[in-house]
Design a protein around this motif. Structure first.
Motif, mmCIF file in Angstrom:
data_model
loop_
_atom_site.group_PDB
_atom_site.id
_atom_site.type_symbol
_atom_site.label_atom_id
_atom_site.label_comp_id
_atom_site.label_asym_id
_atom_site.label_seq_id
_atom_site.Cartn_x
_atom_site.Cartn_y
_atom_site.Cartn_z
ATOM 1 N N ALA A 1 101.719 31.000 -56.235
ATOM 2 C CA ALA A 1 102.489 32.211 -56.539
ATOM 3 C C ALA A 1 101.717 33.455 -56.128
ATOM 4 N N LYS A 2 100.383 33.421 -56.350
ATOM 5 C CA LYS A 2 99.548 34.570 -55.988
ATOM 6 C C LYS A 2 99.543 34.769 -54.480
ATOM 7 N N ASN A 3 99.441 33.649 -53.739
ATOM 8 C CA ASN A 3 99.451 33.742 -52.286
ATOM 9 C C ASN A 3 100.782 34.266 -51.769
ATOM 10 N N THR A 4 101.874 33.859 -52.417
ATOM 11 C CA THR A 4 103.204 34.319 -52.016
ATOM 12 C C THR A 4 103.350 35.808 -52.267
ATOM 13 N N ALA A 5 102.844 36.246 -53.424
ATOM 14 C CA ALA A 5 102.939 37.666 -53.758
ATOM 15 C C ALA A 5 102.137 38.503 -52.775
ATOM 16 N N THR A 6 100.965 37.969 -52.373
ATOM 17 C CA THR A 6 100.131 38.695 -51.406
ATOM 18 C C THR A 6 100.845 38.830 -50.069
ATOM 19 N N THR A 7 101.532 37.742 -49.675
ATOM 20 C CA THR A 7 102.257 37.767 -48.406
ATOM 21 C C THR A 7 103.394 38.778 -48.454
ATOM 22 N N ARG A 8 104.088 38.806 -49.573
ATOM 23 C CA ARG A 8 105.226 39.714 -49.688
ATOM 24 C C ARG A 8 104.805 41.180 -49.738
ATOM 25 N N SER A 9 103.599 41.452 -50.206
ATOM 26 C CA SER A 9 103.155 42.841 -50.339
ATOM 27 C C SER A 9 102.257 43.264 -49.181
ATOM 28 N N ASN A 10 102.435 42.627 -48.024
ATOM 29 C CA ASN A 10 101.639 42.949 -46.844
ATOM 30 C C ASN A 10 101.866 44.416 -46.442
ATOM 31 N N PRO A 11 100.856 45.268 -46.517
ATOM 32 C CA PRO A 11 101.036 46.698 -46.233
ATOM 33 C C PRO A 11 101.334 46.990 -44.758
ATOM 34 N N ALA A 12 101.091 46.037 -43.869
ATOM 35 C CA ALA A 12 101.345 46.273 -42.447
ATOM 36 C C ALA A 12 102.810 46.078 -42.083
ATOM 37 N N GLU A 13 103.585 45.524 -43.019
ATOM 38 C CA GLU A 13 104.999 45.274 -42.736
ATOM 39 C C GLU A 13 105.785 46.585 -42.776
ATOM 40 N N ALA A 14 106.697 46.763 -41.826
ATOM 41 C CA ALA A 14 107.512 47.984 -41.755
ATOM 42 C C ALA A 14 108.350 48.144 -43.011
ATOM 43 N N CYS A 15 108.534 49.391 -43.418
ATOM 44 C CA CYS A 15 109.320 49.681 -44.623
ATOM 45 C C CYS A 15 110.770 49.248 -44.410
ATOM 46 N N ARG A 16 111.214 48.354 -45.255
ATOM 47 C CA ARG A 16 112.585 47.854 -45.128
ATOM 48 C C ARG A 16 113.608 48.928 -45.456
ATOM 49 N N LYS A 17 113.294 49.733 -46.465
ATOM 50 C CA LYS A 17 114.245 50.780 -46.858
ATOM 51 C C LYS A 17 114.374 51.841 -45.751
ATOM 52 N N PHE A 18 113.257 52.127 -45.048
ATOM 53 C CA PHE A 18 113.329 53.066 -43.928
ATOM 54 C C PHE A 18 114.248 52.528 -42.834
ATOM 55 N N ASN A 19 114.133 51.228 -42.559
ATOM 56 C CA ASN A 19 114.966 50.635 -41.514
ATOM 57 C C ASN A 19 116.422 50.520 -41.937
ATOM 58 N N ASP A 20 116.671 50.572 -43.267
ATOM 59 C CA ASP A 20 118.059 50.598 -43.759
ATOM 60 C C ASP A 20 118.572 52.019 -43.922
ATOM 61 N N GLY A 21 117.719 53.017 -43.587
ATOM 62 C CA GLY A 21 118.126 54.408 -43.693
ATOM 63 C C GLY A 21 118.067 54.957 -45.105
ATOM 64 N N LYS A 22 117.307 54.332 -46.000
ATOM 65 C CA LYS A 22 117.286 54.746 -47.400
ATOM 66 C C LYS A 22 115.957 55.386 -47.814
ATOM 67 N N CYS A 23 114.915 55.219 -47.050
ATOM 68 C CA CYS A 23 113.617 55.802 -47.389
ATOM 69 C C CYS A 23 113.288 56.868 -46.343
ATOM 70 N N LEU A 24 113.400 58.122 -46.740
ATOM 71 C CA LEU A 24 113.190 59.228 -45.799
ATOM 72 C C LEU A 24 111.958 60.058 -46.144
ATOM 73 N N ASN A 25 111.242 59.677 -47.198
ATOM 74 C CA ASN A 25 110.071 60.448 -47.632
ATOM 75 C C ASN A 25 108.833 60.061 -46.831
ATOM 76 N N MET A 26 108.010 61.066 -46.596
ATOM 77 C CA MET A 26 106.742 60.830 -45.919
ATOM 78 C C MET A 26 105.617 61.474 -46.749
ATOM 79 N N PRO A 27 104.558 60.777 -47.067
ATOM 80 C CA PRO A 27 104.357 59.372 -46.696
ATOM 81 C C PRO A 27 105.256 58.433 -47.496
ATOM 82 N N CYS A 28 105.348 57.199 -47.059
ATOM 83 C CA CYS A 28 106.226 56.212 -47.717
ATOM 84 C C CYS A 28 105.728 55.929 -49.132
ATOM 85 N N PRO A 29 106.615 56.034 -50.133
ATOM 86 C CA PRO A 29 106.222 55.750 -51.521
ATOM 87 C C PRO A 29 105.673 54.335 -51.712
ATOM 88 N N TRP A 30 106.077 53.419 -50.849
ATOM 89 C CA TRP A 30 105.626 52.018 -50.969
ATOM 90 C C TRP A 30 104.434 51.727 -50.057
#
Length: 285
Positions: free
Chosen positions: A235-264
């Motif tokens: 579970a810990k390894n899965t959580a680490t994978t899901r919280s990978n900081p190098a992954e592009a912001c999903r909300k930005f790509n959905d047009g929902k995260c417009l703040n800079m810097p990204c809150p996530w």
């Protein structure tokens, strides 16, 4: 040369009839034996009482001859094994107390299997019907062993009436439960089968102590290399994978995260091409 006209169906019927007769005879022998032991005089001398107390402190039980002796307390009349365990067939009880009962036979003490009719398979090489061991191969989970094993130990404990031996039985049950919790079942079952069958010869010689002692050689050969995966670590390894900081912001790509810097803390880049001047919604092939 005369031709044998006996059909396979006739042979199977004759085999079942023979088995029924043998089972009936075993029940008669067991009842006769218990009738004899019920009238055995009890020792009353101080020496006999001292010997009985010493036996209770040791896992050694005098070897039995034939079907053995019901080792009930000398201060109370011995109870019948049949009346104590009415749901266990007489032939099975005899096999247990004479130590002919094997690890593969435990299904005969399983309440889900004990009333099933004996199955037979036809051996083409010998042209004979043989008892099928299909039920013995169905030990697919720990409960298929732990439940009948408890009954097996209860029959033995009642028969030998030895406190130290009984403690050794329950020590093995606890040992098996611990292995089941930590290691894969197929590995534990392989260890259990060999361990169980090794104890039979020792019990026939009167030694019940080894039930309470694990065998490190067997554990190393069959068990230690099959530890269960650690769920919390996965579970810990899965959580680490899901919280990978190098992954592009999903909300930005959905047009929902417009703040800079990204809150996530994610980069605002297109998840399709990786460029930062547009999102996935604005991406053009």
């Amino acid at each position: 040369m005369p031709i044998d006209s006996t059909s396979p169906a006739d042979e199977l019927g004759a085999l079942r009839e023979s088995q029924n007769q043998l089972s009936t005879r075993m029940e008669q022998l067991l009842l006769q034996f218990e009738s004899l032991t019920a009238h055995r005089p009890s020792p009353t001398t101080p020496a006999a009482a001292t010997a009985a107390a010493a036996q209770q402190a040791s896992t050694f039980v005098p070897p039995i001859a034939g079907v053995g002796a019901n080792g009930a307390s000398t201060f109370t009349p011995p109870l019948s094994l049949r009346s104590r365990f009415p749901d266990v067939k007489a032939a099975v009880i005899v096999a247990i107390i004479t130590h002919e009962f094997k690890a593969a036979d435990l299904h005969k003490l399983d309440p889900m299997n004990r009333d099933k009719e004996t199955a037979y398979t036809f051996n083409g090489s010998t042209n004979q019907f043989e008892v099928s061991h299909r039920a013995a191969r169905e030990y697919k989970n720990p409960f298929s062993i732990l439940i009948p094993l408890t009954t097996y130990f209860k029959v033995l404990a009642f028969h030998v009436n030895n406190n130290a031996a009984t403690d050794a039985f329950w020590d093995y049950s606890a040992h098996l439960l611990k292995l089941v919790a930590e290691y894969e079942w197929h590995a534990v079952y392989a260890y259990h089968s060999i361990f169980f069958n090794r104890r039979r010869a020792e019990m026939a010689a009167g030694d019940y102590s080894r039930w309470g002692q694990s065998e490190n050689g067997l554990l190393a050969e069959h068990v230690y290399g099959h530890r269960k995966p650690n769920p919390s670590k996965q579970a810990k390894n899965t959580a680490t994978t899901r919280s990978n900081p190098a992954e592009a912001c999903r909300k930005f790509n959905d047009g929902k995260c417009l703040n800079m810097p990204c809150p996530w803390g994610r980069p605002h880049t297109c998840s399709s091409c990786g460029k930062s001047d547009h999102s996935k919604l604005q991406h053009k092939d």
